[in-house]
Design a protein around this motif. Sequence first.
Motif, PDB file in Angstrom:
ATOM      1  N   SER A  19      32.478  44.995  53.543  1.00 21.27           N
ATOM      2  CA  SER A  19      32.680  45.833  52.359  1.00 21.27           C
ATOM      3  C   SER A  19      33.653  45.193  51.380  1.00 21.27           C
ATOM      4  CB  SER A  19      33.179  47.222  52.775  1.00 21.27           C
ATOM      5  OG  SER A  19      32.204  47.893  53.557  1.00 21.27           O
ATOM      6  N   THR A  20      34.678  44.544  51.893  1.00 18.60           N
ATOM      7  CA  THR A  20      35.616  43.833  51.023  1.00 18.60           C
ATOM      8  C   THR A  20      34.891  42.744  50.243  1.00 18.60           C
ATOM      9  OG1 THR A  20      37.469  44.253  52.532  1.00 18.60           O
ATOM     10  CG2 THR A  20      37.727  42.450  50.965  1.00 18.60           C
ATOM     11  N   PHE A  21      34.017  42.020  50.920  1.00 16.39           N
ATOM     12  CA  PHE A  21      33.225  40.985  50.255  1.00 16.39           C
ATOM     13  C   PHE A  21      32.359  41.590  49.156  1.00 16.39           C
ATOM     14  CE2 PHE A  21      29.009  38.951  50.041  1.00 16.39           C
ATOM     15  CZ  PHE A  21      29.374  37.719  49.514  1.00 16.39           C
ATOM     16  N   LEU A  22      31.675  42.683  49.457  1.00 19.47           N
ATOM     17  CA  LEU A  22      30.796  43.316  48.472  1.00 19.47           C
ATOM     18  C   LEU A  22      31.587  43.735  47.233  1.00 19.47           C
ATOM     19  CD1 LEU A  22      27.848  44.312  48.035  1.00 19.47           C
ATOM     20  CD2 LEU A  22      28.621  46.542  48.845  1.00 19.47           C
ATOM     21  N   ASN A  23      32.741  44.359  47.437  1.00 18.26           N
ATOM     22  CA  ASN A  23      33.565  44.785  46.304  1.00 18.26           C
ATOM     23  C   ASN A  23      34.050  43.595  45.477  1.00 18.26           C
ATOM     24  OD1 ASN A  23      33.282  47.469  47.104  1.00 18.26           O
ATOM     25  ND2 ASN A  23      35.168  47.466  48.297  1.00 18.26           N
ATOM     26  N   THR A  24      34.398  42.510  46.151  1.00 14.08           N
ATOM     27  CA  THR A  24      34.845  41.303  45.447  1.00 14.08           C
ATOM     28  C   THR A  24      33.728  40.726  44.591  1.00 14.08           C
ATOM     29  OG1 THR A  24      36.467  40.756  47.164  1.00 14.08           O
ATOM     30  CG2 THR A  24      35.743  38.959  45.741  1.00 14.08           C
ATOM     31  N   VAL A  25      32.523  40.697  45.126  1.00  9.80           N
ATOM     32  CA  VAL A  25      31.386  40.113  44.415  1.00  9.80           C
ATOM     33  C   VAL A  25      31.052  40.895  43.151  1.00  9.80           C
ATOM     34  CG1 VAL A  25      28.888  39.753  44.540  1.00  9.80           C
ATOM     35  CG2 VAL A  25      30.347  38.949  46.386  1.00  9.80           C
ATOM     36  N   ALA A 152      37.235  36.784  51.682  1.00 12.50           N
ATOM     37  CA  ALA A 152      36.749  37.811  50.755  1.00 12.50           C
ATOM     38  C   ALA A 152      37.892  38.475  50.006  1.00 12.50           C
ATOM     39  CB  ALA A 152      35.935  38.856  51.517  1.00 12.50           C
ATOM     40  N   ILE A 153      38.997  38.690  50.684  1.00 12.03           N
ATOM     41  CA  ILE A 153      40.104  39.403  50.051  1.00 12.03           C
ATOM     42  C   ILE A 153      40.788  38.560  48.977  1.00 12.03           C
ATOM     43  CG2 ILE A 153      41.966  38.719  51.657  1.00 12.03           C
ATOM     44  CD1 ILE A 153      42.779  41.747  51.609  1.00 12.03           C
ATOM     45  N   ARG A 154      40.747  37.234  49.126  1.00 14.09           N
ATOM     46  CA  ARG A 154      41.343  36.336  48.136  1.00 14.09           C
ATOM     47  C   ARG A 154      40.306  35.732  47.182  1.00 14.09           C
ATOM     48  NH1 ARG A 154      46.005  32.832  51.374  1.00 14.09           N
ATOM     49  NH2 ARG A 154      47.247  34.631  52.067  1.00 14.09           N
TER      50      ARG A 154
END
Length: 294
Positions: A19-25, A152-154
């Motif tokens: 989910s963190t990856f999706l939000n970052t993208v 993903a977070i960075r």
Amino acid sequence: MAVKSGFVSIIGRPNVGKSTFLNTVVGQKVAIVSSKPQTTRNRIQGIYSSEAGQIIFIDTPGLHKPRHKLGEYMVGVAQATVRDADLILYMVDASSEIGRGEEYILELLRDVPMPVFLVLNKIDLVDQDVVEQRIAQYQARMRFAEVVPISAIRGTNVQTLIEKVFAALPEGPFYYPPEEVTDQPERFIVAELIREKALQLTREEVPHSLAVEIEEMQERRPDLTYVRAVIYCERESQKGIIIGRGGAMLKSIGEAARQDIEDLLGIHTYLELWVKVKKDWRNQEAALKGLGYR
């Protein structure tokens, strides 16, 4: 130049950072995030559009051994999403050893007809030699179309991963208008934002039994939206924890959720929260359907 498009499923164990990856993208919160495993319960689509084309990323519940009907539903969602995808991102935690859960997913992926990318997330938590060791361990078990270490977070290597995804997708149309970032309705996202804050603020015995239902959501004035929501739990003791002494916990959940809801809607929001007990709802078909899990 011809554009490319396709559906890309993100699968993996709970809490690996899907989910963190999706939000970052997509550049905004469309999937809730918490440190509690099994936070994501539904199939959530995040839409990335550029001059190269459009990628519809599908965030799925973490694959795990189900212990109730809700868990069975979640695993079913993840498995069905694998079948529907043009490409699969198999996301793993670079800081964790390969366990039985990963072996189960690898077995599931070995015979799929679409390309599978190995995405090692959380590389910010480990040294480069550990990352290389993990890559070698996974490659010894399965052949991957691509291997991409990311944080993903960075945002580390996320753009590189997107470019590799585009390279692997076929030519195709824009399935959604370029300005859209998710297919989820606002009511769903608002309910998820409330559940996220409850997950983050309550103790370990509460989170998995939480569900949120939006009973009313409407614009009362041009500058104000009214939202009434119910937080469901399974026991009276859990209800007491969610409300807190003198209502302090519920107030904290509401204040934190309201800020995110206002960011989402772009308008002042009056949020009214109630807490109700729905005993053993995770094992009741009617309750699951009523809360949107069927």
